[in-house]
Design an enzyme around this catalytic site. Structure first.
Site, PDB file in Angstrom:
ATOM      1  CG  HIS A   1     -61.865  76.687 -28.280  1.00 24.89           C
ATOM      2  ND1 HIS A   1     -60.807  77.493 -28.656  1.00 24.89           N
ATOM      3  CD2 HIS A   1     -62.856  77.553 -27.911  1.00 24.89           C
ATOM      4  CE1 HIS A   1     -61.136  78.750 -28.530  1.00 24.89           C
ATOM      5  NE2 HIS A   1     -62.385  78.813 -28.083  1.00 24.89           N
TER       6      HIS A   1
ATOM      7  CG  HIS B   1     -65.011  81.799 -32.055  1.00 32.17           C
ATOM      8  ND1 HIS B   1     -63.664  81.650 -31.852  1.00 32.17           N
ATOM      9  CD2 HIS B   1     -65.587  81.764 -30.816  1.00 32.17           C
ATOM     10  CE1 HIS B   1     -63.422  81.534 -30.547  1.00 32.17           C
ATOM     11  NE2 HIS B   1     -64.569  81.595 -29.906  1.00 32.17           N
TER      12      HIS B   1
ATOM     13  CE  LYS C   1     -62.420  77.751 -31.753  1.00 35.70           C
ATOM     14  NZ  LYS C   1     -62.480  78.682 -32.894  1.00 35.70           N
TER      15      LYS C   1
ATOM     16  CD  GLU D   1     -68.777  82.516 -35.613  1.00 33.49           C
ATOM     17  OE1 GLU D   1     -67.814  82.809 -36.358  1.00 33.49           O
ATOM     18  OE2 GLU D   1     -68.747  81.563 -34.807  1.00 33.49           O
TER      19      GLU D   1
ATOM     20  CB  CYS E   1     -61.215  82.105 -27.513  1.00 39.75           C
ATOM     21  SG  CYS E   1     -61.783  81.323 -25.990  1.00 39.75           S
TER      22      CYS E   1
ATOM     23  CG  PHE F   1     -64.860  83.236 -22.086  1.00 45.89           C
ATOM     24  CD1 PHE F   1     -65.980  83.086 -22.881  1.00 45.89           C
ATOM     25  CD2 PHE F   1     -64.520  82.192 -21.246  1.00 45.89           C
ATOM     26  CE1 PHE F   1     -66.733  81.935 -22.847  1.00 45.89           C
ATOM     27  CE2 PHE F   1     -65.272  81.023 -21.194  1.00 45.89           C
ATOM     28  CZ  PHE F   1     -66.374  80.905 -22.005  1.00 45.89           C
TER      29      PHE F   1
END
Length: 429
Positions: free
Chosen positions: A356, A319, A351, A330, A179, A415
């Protein structure tokens, strides 16, 4: 002297549209691009919703669709977004640049694996006693698979097609850091220009994982929302009742250019890329470090390279995936990085509206930061209804906000523990 890098063109193909101004208008209006999956029959899947790109075809940029039948969906998105960015930059009508000094850096995902053909191969290889005949599996594959389409599944193919379409003879690279990929592509492309190895770079990403393998994989990780009855309310970053992210698709590309060259040709400048941080959690494949180790060091690295203090950041595009762990960690990482100022800096997750976009997420969100700077408008985090005590920042809830925005930060965490932070500012001499 350090070469300064500016963004002179932007292009988007997203679930909210494929014209920049349309996407931006819908983001500021708090509209969602999430709906039922139509790209395959998802009726038996735990997750039946996604943020699909609808009603777009490569003919929109003047290409013959018949010539692109072998190319994957995300490759067509990539070429489309690159075309839009090149057109926006004025470079389609200006062939005075040295094509050897123009490169491509993408963060693009793998192509779609053909679920039906794979099933045929598996069925051909199964013996009556339940054992597997690898020879028959290969034989069936050689019979039914198309070599060109198999080649087109490789993650480097979008970059190859972009280079061919625009005669970009310089560096040509693809990274697939989950991502964080397209944000990393932009950061690394800027470093190529800073080192003097190119003057222009087409940078960004593309991805489409809305297919049986993609959705199954994320369902196995329990990462996707299953709020199937309320698609537009499913992506809810930082909300206490979030239950996973919504998978999306699309492409985003920017034109990075050395400042003096951009000025010499009278280019429109959206902003200057001043900060880039790249770190690794080095923790677990699917989990962000619980204390935000990589995210904190990444944001601090980006601030240091930008030469700005935390208090100078006017907006953070988070994110913000809408998963329980990511949003909590985060938020913690922002508090640790920004100290007392963390409670004052606006943070939002687009998002919540786009879903996403996986490898394409970072570049698209960088573009939203540039538009926030251009218009002094901050996009909201929609579906924020129930505060989470572990997420206690200003998430620009539900409604866009007019606010001074001269410097913005964009976070992308992938990831595998990939952490990327980009910092852009309003261009000034």
């Amino acid at each position: 002297m350090t070469r300064r890098i500016v963004i002179t063109g932007i292009g988007l193909i997203t679930p909210l549209g494929y014209e920049v101004e349309t996407v931006w208008k819908r983001l500021l209006a708090g509209e969602s691009g999430v709906g039922p999956i139509t790209l395959f029959d998802a009726s038996n899947f735990h997750t039946k919703i996604a943020a699909e790109v609808r009603d777009w075809d490569i003919s929109e940029i003047g290409e013959d669709p018949a010539q692109w039948e072998n190319q994957d969906r995300h490759t067509r998105f990539a070429v489309g977004a690159a075309y839009k960015a090149m057109k926006d930059s004025g470079l389609l009508d200006d062939d005075s640049y040295d094509h050897n000094r123009m490169g491509v850096y993408t963060g693009a995902g793998e192509g779609k694996q053909n679920f039906e053909l794979f099933t045929d191969m598996m069925m051909a290889a199964m013996n009556e006693d339940g054992t597997f005949d690898e020879g028959r599996f290969v034989e069936k594959g050689l019979e039914i698979l198309d070599p060109v389409r198999e080649l087109e599944q490789e993650p480097n193919m979008p970059a190859a097609h972009i280079a061919e379409r625009f005669q970009a003879y310089g560096p040509n690279i693809n990274c697939l850091t989950a991502c964080a990929a397209s944000a990393q592509a932009v950061g690394e492309a800027s470093e190529i220009i800073r080192r003097g190895e190119a003057d222009l770079m087409i940078a960004g990403g593309a991805h489409s994982m809305i297919h049986p393998f993609g959705v199954t994989g994320f369902n196995l990780l329990t990462a996707l929302s299953t709020r199937n009855e309320e698609p537009t309310r499913a992506s809810r970053p930082f909300d206490k009742n979030r239950d996973g992210f919504v998978i999306g698709e699309g492409a985003a590309m920017v034109i990075l250019e050395e400042l003096e060259r951009a000025k010499a040709r009278g280019a429109k400048i959206y902003g200057e890329l001043i900060g880039y941080g790249s770190t690794s959690d080095a923790y677990r494949i699917t989990d962000i470090h619980p204390e935000g180790r990589g995210a904190i060091s990444c944001m601090k690295m980006a601030l240091a390279s930008a030469g700005v203090q935390p208090e100078e950041i006017d907006y953070i595009n988070a994110h913000g995936t809408s998963t329980s762990v990511n949003d909590r960690v985060e938020s913690l990482a922002i508090r640790e990085t920004f100290g007392d100022y963390a409670a004052k800096v606006p943070v939002s997750s687009t998002k919540s509206m786009t879903g996403h976009l996986i490898a394409a997420a970072g570049a698209s969100e960088l573009i939203y930061c540039l538009l926030a700077i251009r218009d002094n408008m901050l996009p909201p985090t929609i579906n924020y209804e129930t505060p989470d005590p572990a997420c206690d920042l200003d998430y620009v809830p539900n409604v866009a906000r007019a606010a001074k925005c001269d410097i913005a930060m964009s976070n992308s965490f992938g990831f595998g523990g990939q952490d990327i932070t980009l910092v852009v500012r309003r261009y000034a001499e």
